[in-house]
Design an enzyme around this catalytic site. Structure first.
Site, PDB file in Angstrom:
ATOM      1  N   GLU A   1       3.525  -2.131  -3.354  1.00  0.00           N
ATOM      2  CA  GLU A   1       4.538  -2.119  -4.412  1.00  0.00           C
ATOM      3  C   GLU A   1       5.866  -2.659  -3.883  1.00  0.00           C
ATOM      4  OE1 GLU A   1       7.073  -0.124  -3.291  1.00  0.00           O
ATOM      5  OE2 GLU A   1       5.695   0.409  -1.668  1.00  0.00           O
TER       6      GLU A   1
ATOM      7  N   GLY B   1       6.688  -0.653   2.949  1.00  0.00           N
ATOM      8  CA  GLY B   1       6.104  -0.867   1.633  1.00  0.00           C
ATOM      9  C   GLY B   1       5.433  -2.229   1.572  1.00  0.00           C
ATOM     10  N   GLU B   2       5.371  -2.800   0.377  1.00  0.00           N
ATOM     11  CA  GLU B   2       4.787  -4.129   0.143  1.00  0.00           C
ATOM     12  C   GLU B   2       3.278  -4.160   0.315  1.00  0.00           C
ATOM     13  OE1 GLU B   2       6.487  -7.061   2.744  1.00  0.00           O
ATOM     14  OE2 GLU B   2       8.555  -6.604   2.181  1.00  0.00           O
ATOM     15  N   GLY B   3       2.648  -3.057   0.668  1.00  0.00           N
ATOM     16  CA  GLY B   3       1.238  -3.091   1.023  1.00  0.00           C
ATOM     17  C   GLY B   3       1.009  -3.406   2.481  1.00  0.00           C
TER      18      GLY B   3
ATOM     19  N   ILE C   1       4.214  -8.958   4.045  1.00  0.00           N
ATOM     20  CA  ILE C   1       2.889  -8.812   3.441  1.00  0.00           C
ATOM     21  C   ILE C   1       2.157 -10.147   3.395  1.00  0.00           C
ATOM     22  CG2 ILE C   1       3.783  -9.042   1.083  1.00  0.00           C
ATOM     23  CD1 ILE C   1       0.739  -6.953   2.298  1.00  0.00           C
TER      24      ILE C   1
END
Length: 338
Positions: free
Chosen positions: A165, A305-307, A107
């Site tokens: 997240e 994930g992580e954006g 990210i």
């Protein structure tokens, strides 16, 4: 001051949709008219045109711009991990938060590549939420506290908000939120998350089934308190605050999208200012997007994930506005439009 006052209740928050800012239809129409006057066949840029018009409507101007993009990643830990639903220990959540803060995660690179300012907010990592197979994840006060943290993190000067997240066990929580709101069987929603094997998948499916049976009848934001987590609640708070400030939101994959399900369950209008950055490899995500009437911007077989998918979609959004604002009209270019 955020939209979530200290005296707010979940019941009161659930009624806000009709009082929040709505899309500026006049600005959207002006943007559509501009698109139809640019040197291309109408509709030839497909989704890029739709995104430009979407941004125009929320910014309230024919030519929207992204002067400042903000990315927020919320991190939390989950009591349901006691059911053996994840192959990694919960210490990994804090370790990954440190990696984000040091600039070493995907990210970080994607935010640099797409010009977004990244902030990571860890939410009581030393105190996992309650085990949803045995009781509610959070009390109403805990849920509202996490929602306020999300709302407070939103930059009021941002032109767009990217959400993501991190949390060991939160793919289980995401599947539980989706099943709690939209029904079906746990197997319809569950995926491998961070790499569960067949036994791990069976434990996840069993935990989700038991949790949804225990909390059957929960509705709206009560689904969030009973089945969610602090990072999911923070995402909901950030979505609400962004809406109050007319800031469009790019949601990430399955877990981030599922975090907003309790808002949608209260009133689908809560998500009118949101787009979904990508469709995750997690099998429940496509099903969830159908339930939410959302069409992802990208499909790249990602499940990090992580954006990460939302940050990539920010690049597409910037490209959409570059075309919208920078292309010549037929009249300006001296080209006949037929």
């Amino acid at each position: 001051m955020t939209i979530l006052s200290d005296s707010a209740t979940l019941a009161a928050v659930a009624t806000l949709a009709g009082r929040l800012p709505q899309i500026d239809a006049e600005a959207a129409e002006a943007a559509l008219a501009r698109q139809n006057s640019l040197t291309k066949p109408p509709g030839a840029l497909g989704r890029l045109e739709e995104l430009a018009i979407f941004m125009a409507g929320w910014q309230g101007r024919e030519r929207p711009q992204i002067d400042r993009a903000q990315a927020l990643v919320f991190a939390g830990n989950h009591g349901v991990c006691a059911q053996g639903v994840n192959p990694f220990p919960q210490e990994v959540t804090a370790q990954m938060v440190a990696n984000f803060e040091q600039g070493g995660a995907a990210i970080n690179q994607l935010c640099l590549a797409n010009d977004a300012t990244l902030s990571v907010i860890a939410l009581a990592l030393d105190r996992p939420t309650g085990d949803i197979t045995e009781g509610p994840a959070m009390s109403e006060d805990e849920t509202l506290t996490a929602m306020r943290r999300g709302a407070e993190a939103v930059d009021p000067e941002a032109a767009v908000l990217v959400l993501g997240e991190m949390g060991i066990g939160n793919s289980t929580v995401a599947a539980a939120l989706a099943m709690g709101a939209f029904g079906g069987a746990a197997a319809d929603w569950v995926g491998r998350g961070t790499g569960s094997d067949a036994d791990g998948m069976a434990r996840k499916t069993g935990a989700i089934t038991r949790a949804c049976a225990r909390h059957a009848g929960a509705a709206g934001l009560d689904i969030l308190a009973r089945l969610g987590g602090r990072e999911q609640a923070a995402i909901c708070g950030a979505v609400l605050e962004a809406r109050a400030r007319r800031i469009p939101v790019i949601l990430d994959g399955f877990i981030c999208t599922a975090a907003t399900v309790p808002l949608f369950a209260c009133d689908p209008r809560f998500l009118d200012h949101c787009v979904v950055g990508h469709v995750s490899r997690e099998p429940g995500h496509a099903r969830l997007l159908d339930a939410l009437n959302q069409r992802p911007i990208l499909s790249l077989d990602m499940a990090l994930g992580e954006g990460s998918g939302a940050a990539l979609a920010l690049g597409v959004l910037r490209a959409a506005l570059a075309c919208h604002n920078g292309m010549a009209t037929f009249a300006e270019a001296g080209v006949s439009d037929g």
